[in-house]
Design a protein around this motif. Structure first.
Motif, PDB file in Angstrom:
ATOM      1  N   HIS A  35       0.860  -1.177   0.000  1.00 26.17           N
ATOM      2  CA  HIS A  35       0.000   0.000   0.000  1.00 26.17           C
ATOM      3  C   HIS A  35       0.902   1.235   0.000  1.00 26.17           C
ATOM      4  CE1 HIS A  35      -3.836   1.970   0.442  1.00 26.17           C
ATOM      5  NE2 HIS A  35      -3.421   2.627   1.501  1.00 26.17           N
ATOM      6  N   TYR A  85      -0.609  -7.228  -5.045  1.00 24.52           N
ATOM      7  CA  TYR A  85      -1.617  -6.173  -5.164  1.00 24.52           C
ATOM      8  C   TYR A  85      -1.053  -4.896  -4.569  1.00 24.52           C
ATOM      9  CZ  TYR A  85      -6.216  -3.951  -5.075  1.00 24.52           C
ATOM     10  OH  TYR A  85      -7.279  -3.109  -5.286  1.00 24.52           O
ATOM     11  N   SER A  96      -1.860  -0.959  -3.888  1.00 22.31           N
ATOM     12  CA  SER A  96      -2.982  -0.028  -3.831  1.00 22.31           C
ATOM     13  C   SER A  96      -2.564   1.291  -3.212  1.00 22.31           C
ATOM     14  CB  SER A  96      -4.132  -0.643  -3.021  1.00 22.31           C
ATOM     15  OG  SER A  96      -3.727  -0.862  -1.683  1.00 22.31           O
ATOM     16  N   TYR A  99      -8.423   3.501 -11.391  1.00 19.91           N
ATOM     17  CA  TYR A  99      -9.567   3.385 -10.485  1.00 19.91           C
ATOM     18  C   TYR A  99     -10.047   1.936 -10.478  1.00 19.91           C
ATOM     19  CZ  TYR A  99      -9.629   8.451 -10.537  1.00 19.91           C
ATOM     20  OH  TYR A  99      -9.277   9.765 -10.410  1.00 19.91           O
ATOM     21  N   THR A 100     -10.461   1.460  -9.326  1.00 18.49           N
ATOM     22  CA  THR A 100     -10.907   0.069  -9.202  1.00 18.49           C
ATOM     23  C   THR A 100     -12.399  -0.097  -9.469  1.00 18.49           C
ATOM     24  OG1 THR A 100     -11.269   0.329  -6.829  1.00 18.49           O
ATOM     25  CG2 THR A 100      -9.102  -0.485  -7.537  1.00 18.49           C
ATOM     26  N   THR A 101     -13.141   1.000  -9.513  1.00 16.64           N
ATOM     27  CA  THR A 101     -14.582   0.907  -9.771  1.00 16.64           C
ATOM     28  C   THR A 101     -14.816   0.518 -11.218  1.00 16.64           C
ATOM     29  OG1 THR A 101     -14.654   3.257 -10.288  1.00 16.64           O
ATOM     30  CG2 THR A 101     -15.225   2.634  -8.050  1.00 16.64           C
ATOM     31  N   ASN A 124     -15.737  -2.611 -10.248  1.00 14.76           N
ATOM     32  CA  ASN A 124     -15.568  -3.948  -9.658  1.00 14.76           C
ATOM     33  C   ASN A 124     -15.303  -3.913  -8.161  1.00 14.76           C
ATOM     34  OD1 ASN A 124     -15.927  -5.145 -12.171  1.00 14.76           O
ATOM     35  ND2 ASN A 124     -13.760  -4.941 -12.659  1.00 14.76           N
ATOM     36  N   SER A 125     -14.669  -2.852  -7.698  1.00 18.03           N
ATOM     37  CA  SER A 125     -14.399  -2.694  -6.269  1.00 18.03           C
ATOM     38  C   SER A 125     -14.311  -1.206  -5.964  1.00 18.03           C
ATOM     39  CB  SER A 125     -13.102  -3.410  -5.867  1.00 18.03           C
ATOM     40  OG  SER A 125     -11.996  -2.865  -6.579  1.00 18.03           O
ATOM     41  N   VAL A 126     -14.448  -0.869  -4.697  1.00 16.78           N
ATOM     42  CA  VAL A 126     -14.327   0.520  -4.266  1.00 16.78           C
ATOM     43  C   VAL A 126     -13.483   0.567  -3.006  1.00 16.78           C
ATOM     44  CG1 VAL A 126     -16.513   1.289  -5.267  1.00 16.78           C
ATOM     45  CG2 VAL A 126     -16.477   0.427  -2.927  1.00 16.78           C
ATOM     46  N   GLY A 127     -12.781   1.659  -2.818  1.00 18.13           N
ATOM     47  CA  GLY A 127     -12.021   1.840  -1.588  1.00 18.13           C
ATOM     48  C   GLY A 127     -12.963   2.058  -0.417  1.00 18.13           C
ATOM     49  N   MET A 128     -12.615   1.494   0.696  1.00 20.77           N
ATOM     50  CA  MET A 128     -13.396   1.673   1.918  1.00 20.77           C
ATOM     51  C   MET A 128     -12.412   1.955   3.063  1.00 20.77           C
ATOM     52  SD  MET A 128     -16.123  -1.423   1.433  1.00 20.77           S
ATOM     53  CE  MET A 128     -17.183  -0.934   2.784  1.00 20.77           C
TER      54      MET A 128
END
Length: 136
Positions: free
Chosen positions: A68, A104, A106, A124-126, A128-132
């Motif tokens: 990360h 991975y 990020s 961007y991962t959207t 399919n996924s989003v940062g949380m």
């Protein structure tokens, strides 16, 4: 990059780390958290103008599966000189040598810094996924 600037591969002092973060508009962190966190850094790059920390970035993670990118920051009075790009290039050099097939990598991008990260292949991962996040 200006010749007088020095690149070092070390985490900064706890107080200087927090000062640079807050000066650049990032959140302040509790001293104890920084004291625990900084030694667990996988890779750190700092840029100094003589004895003044003017830029930094870190990579944290497990060293194999997950990496990360964090704390990418340049002192406001030094922005616009390509120092953020230099920090990211140093981080990418590290990642190119220390990641594996399927690793991975990020980061969470503040806008407009997302444009900088796009230059280094981050997408961007959207959708399919989003940062949380969960903040304490």
């Amino acid at each position: 990059m200006n010749e007088r600037y020095q690149i070092k591969y070390q985490t900064p002092d706890v107080d200087i780390f927090n000062e640079l973060r807050t000066e650049a508009g990032l959140s302040s962190k509790e001293r104890k958290a920084i004291e625990i966190g900084l030694p667990n850094t996988l890779f750190a790059v700092t840029i100094y103008d003589e004895d003044t920390l003017i830029g930094m970035g870190r990579v944290v993670g497990d060293g194999g599966v997950v990496f990360h990118v964090v704390d990418i920051v340049v002192k406001p009075s030094y922005q616009g000189q390509g120092l953020g790009k230099r920090v990211m290039q140093e981080i990418m050099n590290y990642l190119d040598k220390h990641t594996y097939k399927g690793s991975y990598v990020s980061l969470i991008a503040d806008i407009p810094a997302d444009k900088l990260y796009e230059q280094f292949g981050f997408r961007y991962t959207t959708p399919n996924s989003v940062g949380m996040a969960r903040m304490y």
